[in-house]
Design an enzyme around this catalytic site. Structure first.
Site, PDB file in Angstrom:
ATOM      1  N   LYS A  86     -11.147  -9.983   1.941  1.00 47.84           N
ATOM      2  CA  LYS A  86     -10.048  -9.064   1.663  1.00 47.84           C
ATOM      3  C   LYS A  86      -8.783  -9.635   2.284  1.00 47.84           C
ATOM      4  O   LYS A  86      -8.696  -9.829   3.491  1.00 47.84           O
ATOM      5  CB  LYS A  86     -10.360  -7.701   2.254  1.00 47.84           C
ATOM      6  CG  LYS A  86      -9.288  -6.680   1.986  1.00 47.84           C
ATOM      7  CD  LYS A  86      -9.773  -5.314   2.380  1.00 47.84           C
ATOM      8  CE  LYS A  86      -8.689  -4.279   2.215  1.00 47.84           C
ATOM      9  NZ  LYS A  86      -9.146  -2.971   2.659  1.00 47.84           N
ATOM     10  N   GLU A 138     -16.427 -16.004   5.500  1.00 47.52           N
ATOM     11  CA  GLU A 138     -16.606 -14.542   5.563  1.00 47.52           C
ATOM     12  C   GLU A 138     -17.805 -14.105   4.715  1.00 47.52           C
ATOM     13  O   GLU A 138     -18.581 -13.241   5.118  1.00 47.52           O
ATOM     14  CB  GLU A 138     -15.340 -13.826   5.070  1.00 47.52           C
ATOM     15  CG  GLU A 138     -14.156 -13.863   6.046  1.00 47.52           C
ATOM     16  CD  GLU A 138     -14.308 -12.858   7.191  1.00 47.52           C
ATOM     17  OE1 GLU A 138     -15.359 -12.187   7.285  1.00 47.52           O
ATOM     18  OE2 GLU A 138     -13.369 -12.756   8.010  1.00 47.52           O
ATOM     19  N   LYS A 178     -10.987  -9.265  -2.928  1.00 51.91           N
ATOM     20  CA  LYS A 178      -9.921  -8.301  -3.157  1.00 51.91           C
ATOM     21  C   LYS A 178      -8.607  -8.831  -2.600  1.00 51.91           C
ATOM     22  O   LYS A 178      -8.612  -9.318  -1.477  1.00 51.91           O
ATOM     23  CB  LYS A 178     -10.316  -7.018  -2.429  1.00 51.91           C
ATOM     24  CG  LYS A 178      -9.317  -5.928  -2.516  1.00 51.91           C
ATOM     25  CD  LYS A 178      -9.852  -4.758  -1.768  1.00 51.91           C
ATOM     26  CE  LYS A 178      -8.739  -3.737  -1.725  1.00 51.91           C
ATOM     27  NZ  LYS A 178      -8.997  -2.698  -0.789  1.00 51.91           N
ATOM     28  N   TYR A 206      -8.969   0.853 -11.694  1.00 55.13           N
ATOM     29  CA  TYR A 206      -8.468   2.192 -12.014  1.00 55.13           C
ATOM     30  C   TYR A 206      -8.451   2.424 -13.523  1.00 55.13           C
ATOM     31  O   TYR A 206      -8.268   3.546 -13.963  1.00 55.13           O
ATOM     32  CB  TYR A 206      -7.066   2.384 -11.400  1.00 55.13           C
ATOM     33  CG  TYR A 206      -7.099   2.214  -9.895  1.00 55.13           C
ATOM     34  CD1 TYR A 206      -7.578   3.236  -9.074  1.00 55.13           C
ATOM     35  CD2 TYR A 206      -6.733   1.001  -9.300  1.00 55.13           C
ATOM     36  CE1 TYR A 206      -7.660   3.059  -7.697  1.00 55.13           C
ATOM     37  CE2 TYR A 206      -6.816   0.821  -7.928  1.00 55.13           C
ATOM     38  CZ  TYR A 206      -7.279   1.856  -7.136  1.00 55.13           C
ATOM     39  OH  TYR A 206      -7.383   1.675  -5.779  1.00 55.13           O
TER      40      TYR A 206
HETATM   41  C1  PBG Z   1      -8.852   0.261   3.072  1.00 53.87           C
HETATM   42  C2  PBG Z   1      -8.605  -0.024   1.647  1.00 53.87           C
HETATM   43  C3  PBG Z   1      -7.401  -0.390   1.053  1.00 53.87           C
HETATM   44  C4  PBG Z   1      -7.667  -0.540  -0.312  1.00 53.87           C
HETATM   45  C5  PBG Z   1      -9.012  -0.244  -0.513  1.00 53.87           C
HETATM   46  N1  PBG Z   1      -9.586   0.052   0.717  1.00 53.87           N
HETATM   47  C6  PBG Z   1      -6.044  -0.535   1.643  1.00 53.87           C
HETATM   48  C7  PBG Z   1      -5.755  -1.589   2.596  1.00 53.87           C
HETATM   49  O1  PBG Z   1      -6.599  -2.360   3.035  1.00 53.87           O
HETATM   50  O2  PBG Z   1      -4.579  -1.676   2.982  1.00 53.87           O
HETATM   51  C8  PBG Z   1      -6.677  -0.939  -1.352  1.00 53.87           C
HETATM   52  C9  PBG Z   1      -7.065  -0.659  -2.759  1.00 53.87           C
HETATM   53  C10 PBG Z   1      -5.978  -0.798  -3.742  1.00 53.87           C
HETATM   54  O3  PBG Z   1      -4.847  -1.225  -3.427  1.00 53.87           O
HETATM   55  O4  PBG Z   1      -6.221  -0.443  -4.909  1.00 53.87           O
HETATM   56  N2  PBG Z   1      -9.575   1.475   3.236  1.00 53.87           N
END
Ligand code: PBG
Length: 325
Positions: free
Chosen positions: A194, A231, A246, A311
């Protein structure tokens, strides 16, 4: 001329026959938001078409997702009260736990009920974990809370938990706690890779986040791919069942590299900013919305993702169904 690649593009049937990448509802997961104390669903202005649900409308939307044949739903809870320790996250009567219970009651095993395991929706400072006295994110204290959250979610009926906080050791801590509580069947969909990304912008509105600053001490540097493989290896070692990358679009090379490095299913999260960009351009008449969505989701699949969180999942699956009629 002997070679004419265009021959294979002459009709829709011809193109369909030689299509290399397929996209099916069973490969899509719909992320959904549910807010405590709401009477009516609330539109998220930076994500046109996406709402914060009430528990009631969440139930209905989950049934639609199941009817459309989606793989599942990923639930995010927005509590009424936030505090420094994110205590709403481990409240057995908290919004996320109640949402899991409600949705599972509605859909049973028709589609998968998944939950975000992270503290940022629950903390008043907006970080994904609890803080030390000096204000740093306290990794080891945080993963203990994640483990408690996961057990709570399992008791509420979740099929899969999604730890998204990028704390070291989070997958191992959660696996151990789940197994100790008798929830050895609950899947861990690990947000293994992430990145610290500007493309989460609209999500912050969706969960009413109060974060000031950034998450660069725990989320990854967009410049790095070797680190992503590290990771992933750590999460596999700790018992992840599915590994995720992500955001998706700026990181398709990372999706591909991970697809080639592991035998587990690979997921990619088509995040809020990626959604907002296309919706905004389409609303201005600058691009064709539906075609852009197909192209986006197909591209993520082609890069190697088995599963996509998007989404658009329900919108896309509903359109597919209308075309087949
Ligand atoms: C953290 C989390 C985030 C997203 C999913 N889980 C936000 C972040 O890490 O700042 C982002 C998902 C998206 O932008 O659609 N709980």
């Amino acid at each position: 001329m002997q070679q004419r690649p265009r021959r294979l593009r002459t009709t829709a049937a011809m193109r369909a026959m030689v299509g290399e990448t397929s996209l099916e509802p069973r490969q899509l997961i719909l992320p959904m938001f549910v807010a405590e104390g709401l009477r009516e669903p609330r539109q998220i202005s930076s994500m046109p078409g996406v709402v914060q649900h009430t528990l009631d409308t969440l139930r209905k939307a989950a049934v639609e997702a199941a009817d459309a044949g989606l793989a599942g739903v990923m639930l995010f809870g927005v509590p009424e009260h936030k505090d420094a320790r994110g205590s709403g996250a481990i409240d057995p009567d908290g919004i996320l736990t109640n949402a899991i219970r409600a949705v599972r009651e509605e859909v049973g095993d028709e589609c998968l009920v998944m939950s975000d395991v992270c503290l940022d929706e629950f903390t008043d400072h907006g970080h994904c974990g609890v803080l030390t006295a000096s204000g740093a994110v306290d990794n080891d204290a945080t993963i203990e809370i994640y483990a408690q959250m996961a057990v709570l979610h399992a008791e509420a009926g979740v099929h899969a938990v999604g730890p998204s906080g990028m704390m070291d050791g989070q997958v191992g801590a959660i696996r151990e706690a789940l197994d100790a509580s008798g929830a050895s069947d609950v899947v861990i969909l690990a947000y293994s890779v992430k990145y610290a990304s500007a493309f989460y912008g609209p999500f912050r509105e969706a969960v009413a986040s109060t974060l000031k600053g950034n998450r660069r001490t725990y989320q990854q540097d967009p410049a790095n791919i070797r680190e992503a493989l590290r990771e992933v290896a750590l999460d596999v070692e700790q018992g992840a069942d599915i590994v995720m990358v992500k955001p998706a679009l700026g990181y398709l090379d990372v999706v591909r590299a991970i697809r080639e490095a592991v035998d587990l299913p690979v997921a990619a999260y088509n995040v809020s900013g990626e959604y907002a960009m296309i919706e905004a351009a389409a609303a201005n008449g600058w691009i064709n919305r539906d075609t852009a969505i197909n192209e986006t989701l197909t591209g993520i699949r082609r890069a190697g993702a088995d599963v996509i969180l998007s989404y658009w999942a329900l919108d896309w699956a509903t359109r597919l169904r209308a075309q087949m009629r």
